[in-house]
Design a protein around this motif. Structure first.
Motif, PDB file in Angstrom:
ATOM      1  N   GLN A 132       0.330  32.193  -0.434  1.00  0.00           N
ATOM      2  CA  GLN A 132      -0.919  32.025  -1.145  1.00  0.00           C
ATOM      3  C   GLN A 132      -1.536  30.667  -0.820  1.00  0.00           C
ATOM      4  N   LEU A 133      -2.853  30.646  -0.687  1.00  0.00           N
ATOM      5  CA  LEU A 133      -3.577  29.412  -0.431  1.00  0.00           C
ATOM      6  C   LEU A 133      -4.109  28.823  -1.736  1.00  0.00           C
ATOM      7  N   PHE A 134      -4.096  27.492  -1.793  1.00  0.00           N
ATOM      8  CA  PHE A 134      -4.568  26.773  -2.970  1.00  0.00           C
ATOM      9  C   PHE A 134      -5.559  25.698  -2.545  1.00  0.00           C
ATOM     10  N   ARG A 135      -6.297  25.190  -3.520  1.00  0.00           N
ATOM     11  CA  ARG A 135      -7.137  24.011  -3.345  1.00  0.00           C
ATOM     12  C   ARG A 135      -6.818  23.037  -4.477  1.00  0.00           C
ATOM     13  N   ARG A 136      -7.289  21.813  -4.331  1.00  0.00           N
ATOM     14  CA  ARG A 136      -7.081  20.818  -5.391  1.00  0.00           C
ATOM     15  C   ARG A 136      -7.822  21.240  -6.647  1.00  0.00           C
ATOM     16  N   GLY A 137      -7.177  21.066  -7.794  1.00  0.00           N
ATOM     17  CA  GLY A 137      -7.799  21.371  -9.065  1.00  0.00           C
ATOM     18  C   GLY A 137      -8.601  20.194  -9.595  1.00  0.00           C
ATOM     19  N   ALA A 138      -8.987  20.289 -10.860  1.00  0.00           N
ATOM     20  CA  ALA A 138      -9.876  19.293 -11.451  1.00  0.00           C
ATOM     21  C   ALA A 138      -9.152  18.135 -12.112  1.00  0.00           C
ATOM     22  N   ALA A 139      -7.830  18.210 -12.217  1.00  0.00           N
ATOM     23  CA  ALA A 139      -7.092  17.157 -12.917  1.00  0.00           C
ATOM     24  C   ALA A 139      -7.156  15.827 -12.174  1.00  0.00           C
ATOM     25  N   THR A 140      -7.187  14.749 -12.927  1.00  0.00           N
ATOM     26  CA  THR A 140      -7.109  13.409 -12.343  1.00  0.00           C
ATOM     27  C   THR A 140      -5.740  12.771 -12.576  1.00  0.00           C
ATOM     28  N   THR A 141      -4.999  13.287 -13.542  1.00  0.00           N
ATOM     29  CA  THR A 141      -3.630  12.861 -13.779  1.00  0.00           C
ATOM     30  C   THR A 141      -2.763  14.098 -13.986  1.00  0.00           C
ATOM     31  N   LEU A 142      -1.467  13.977 -13.694  1.00  0.00           N
ATOM     32  CA  LEU A 142      -0.540  15.094 -13.810  1.00  0.00           C
ATOM     33  C   LEU A 142       0.297  14.953 -15.079  1.00  0.00           C
ATOM     34  N   HIS A 143       0.309  16.009 -15.871  1.00  0.00           N
ATOM     35  CA  HIS A 143       1.106  16.044 -17.096  1.00  0.00           C
ATOM     36  C   HIS A 143       1.916  17.335 -17.111  1.00  0.00           C
ATOM     37  N   PRO A 144       3.271  17.248 -17.046  1.00  0.00           N
ATOM     38  CA  PRO A 144       4.063  16.035 -16.875  1.00  0.00           C
ATOM     39  C   PRO A 144       3.989  15.554 -15.426  1.00  0.00           C
ATOM     40  N   PRO A 145       4.321  14.305 -15.161  1.00  0.00           N
ATOM     41  CA  PRO A 145       4.295  13.810 -13.792  1.00  0.00           C
ATOM     42  C   PRO A 145       5.411  14.407 -12.947  1.00  0.00           C
ATOM     43  N   LEU A 146       5.206  14.418 -11.635  1.00  0.00           N
ATOM     44  CA  LEU A 146       6.282  14.764 -10.704  1.00  0.00           C
ATOM     45  C   LEU A 146       7.060  13.478 -10.426  1.00  0.00           C
ATOM     46  N   THR A 147       8.353  13.599 -10.236  1.00  0.00           N
ATOM     47  CA  THR A 147       9.164  12.400 -10.053  1.00  0.00           C
ATOM     48  C   THR A 147       9.939  12.475  -8.743  1.00  0.00           C
ATOM     49  N   ARG A 148      10.238  11.299  -8.202  1.00  0.00           N
ATOM     50  CA  ARG A 148      10.967  11.219  -6.942  1.00  0.00           C
ATOM     51  C   ARG A 148      12.428  11.565  -7.114  1.00  0.00           C
ATOM     52  N   ALA A 149      12.987  11.323  -8.284  1.00  0.00           N
ATOM     53  CA  ALA A 149      14.413  11.553  -8.526  1.00  0.00           C
ATOM     54  C   ALA A 149      14.696  13.046  -8.675  1.00  0.00           C
ATOM     55  N   ALA A 178       0.820  -1.207   0.000  1.00  0.00           N
ATOM     56  CA  ALA A 178       0.000   0.000   0.000  1.00  0.00           C
ATOM     57  C   ALA A 178       0.856   1.260   0.000  1.00  0.00           C
ATOM     58  N   VAL A 179       1.954   1.249   0.731  1.00  0.00           N
ATOM     59  CA  VAL A 179       2.837   2.411   0.778  1.00  0.00           C
ATOM     60  C   VAL A 179       3.455   2.657  -0.595  1.00  0.00           C
ATOM     61  N   GLU A 180       3.892   1.598  -1.265  1.00  0.00           N
ATOM     62  CA  GLU A 180       4.455   1.786  -2.606  1.00  0.00           C
ATOM     63  C   GLU A 180       3.382   2.283  -3.576  1.00  0.00           C
ATOM     64  N   ARG A 181       2.150   1.822  -3.422  1.00  0.00           N
ATOM     65  CA  ARG A 181       1.058   2.338  -4.256  1.00  0.00           C
ATOM     66  C   ARG A 181       0.908   3.836  -4.050  1.00  0.00           C
ATOM     67  N   ALA A 182       0.894   4.272  -2.785  1.00  0.00           N
ATOM     68  CA  ALA A 182       0.734   5.696  -2.495  1.00  0.00           C
ATOM     69  C   ALA A 182       1.903   6.498  -3.050  1.00  0.00           C
ATOM     70  N   ARG A 183       3.128   6.018  -2.851  1.00  0.00           N
ATOM     71  CA  ARG A 183       4.303   6.749  -3.333  1.00  0.00           C
ATOM     72  C   ARG A 183       4.297   6.878  -4.851  1.00  0.00           C
ATOM     73  N   ALA A 184       3.923   5.814  -5.536  1.00  0.00           N
ATOM     74  CA  ALA A 184       3.906   5.844  -6.993  1.00  0.00           C
ATOM     75  C   ALA A 184       2.814   6.771  -7.516  1.00  0.00           C
ATOM     76  N   LYS A 185       1.654   6.746  -6.892  1.00  0.00           N
ATOM     77  CA  LYS A 185       0.542   7.559  -7.395  1.00  0.00           C
ATOM     78  C   LYS A 185       0.772   9.046  -7.191  1.00  0.00           C
TER      79      LYS A 185
END
Length: 227
Positions: free
Chosen positions: A210-227, A139-146
Motif C-alpha cells: 500500500q502507498l501512503f503520503r504524509r499526514g497532517a500531524a506536526t508531532t507524533l503521539h506517542p513518539p517513535l523511539t530509537r530503543a 545537525a545529524v543529532e537534530r535530525a535523529r532526535a526529531k
C-alpha cells in the motif's frame, strides 16, 4: 570602541537516504583556505539577502531542486574566533533533508561534490575543513532526535511511499534495525502521521504494498523511539 569587521555565512548540512545509506552532501574545496579538503556547502550572505534566502540559494545551486519542496531549518550559529583563517566569520548552519537525488554538480568554488555516508565522516574528526565536523554532528543529532517526535522522516521519501520505505529511512538515519510488523503498526496507528493514497506498488518486491503520503500531524503521539 573599535569593532572587528566580520562576515556572515550560511553552511548547509544536506542529508539524504540513498540505497539504504544515510549520506551528507560534501564539496571538495577548490579555493583557499583549505583547498582540496572536504567541507559542507555554503557561502557568504549577500547584501540584499536575509539568512534563509542565502541558505535556499545555496541549496538550489548544490542540489538543483526547488527548495520549496525541501525541509529546511536553522540548526545553530557558530562564531568562535579563529574558526575561519580569512578573518572573523559568523556562520549560521541550516539542516536540509531531501529525497534521493542524482550525483551533484560542484558549485563555482568547489573542485567536486559527492554524497558520502554520514557515519564515515563523523568517524574522522579531521576530515572536514573549518569547524564543519562539529556542525555536521550537531545537525545529524537534530535530525535523529526529531524523527522520534515529528513526521520529519517523510522528508526523505518521495511524495508517495510504502511503510517499508519509511522504515528504511528510520533504520538508515538511526543506524538500527526495526521490527517490520511493529513499525508498520506504530506508523499506521499514529494519528496524522501517514495516510493511504488508495493505490499499491510492487517496487518493494513481493506482494503489492500500500502507498501512503504524509499526514497532517506536526508531532507524533506517542513518539517513535530509537530503543
Amino acid at each position: 570602541m573599535d569593532f572587528e569587521p566580520m562576515g556572515v555565512a550560511c553552511d548547509l548540512v544536506i542529508l539524504t537516504v540513498r540505497d539504504g545509506s544515510f549520506e551528507v552532501l560534501l564539496i571538495r574545496r577548490g579555493i583557499a583556505p583549505h583547498r582540496g579538503r572536504w567541507a559542507l556547502p555554503g557561502g557568504f550572505v549577500r547584501p540584499a539577502e536575509d539568512l534563509e534566502q542565502t541558505a535556499r540559494r545555496e541549496l538550489a545551486e548544490e542540489t538543483g531542486v526547488d527548495s520549496d519542496r525541501i525541509h529546511l531549518e536553522q540548526v545553530a550559529t557558530y562564531g568562535e574566533p579563529g574558526r575561519d583563517p580569512r578573518g572573523r566569520v559568523i556562520s549560521v548552519a541550516y539542516l536540509a533533508l531531501v529525497p534521493d537525488l542524482p550525483v551533484p554538480v560542484a558549485g563555482s568554488d568547489a573542485a567536486s561534490a559527492s554524497w558520502i555516508p554520514v557515519a564515515d565522516v563523523l568517524a574522522d574528526p579531521g576530515r572536514l575543513a573549518f569547524d564543519h565536523h562539529r556542525i555536521l554532528a550537531d545537525a545529524v543529532e537534530r535530525a535523529r532526535a526529531k524523527l522520534e517526535y515529528s513526521p520529519l522522516a517523510t522528508a526523505f521519501c518521495a511524495d508517495e511511499f510504502t511503510i517499508s520505505e519509511l522504515r528504511g529511512v528510520y533504520e538508515a538515519v538511526w543506524g538500527v534495525a526495526l521490527d517490520p510488523r511493529n513499525f508498520h503498526r506504530k506508523a499506521t496507528r499514529t494519528e496524522g502521521f501517514v495516510e493511504p493514497v488508495g493505490a499499491t506498488t510492487t517496487r518493494d518486491g513481493g506482494r503489492p504494498a500500500q502507498l501512503f503520503r504524509r499526514g497532517a500531524a506536526t508531532t507524533l503521539h506517542p513518539p517513535l523511539t530509537r530503543a
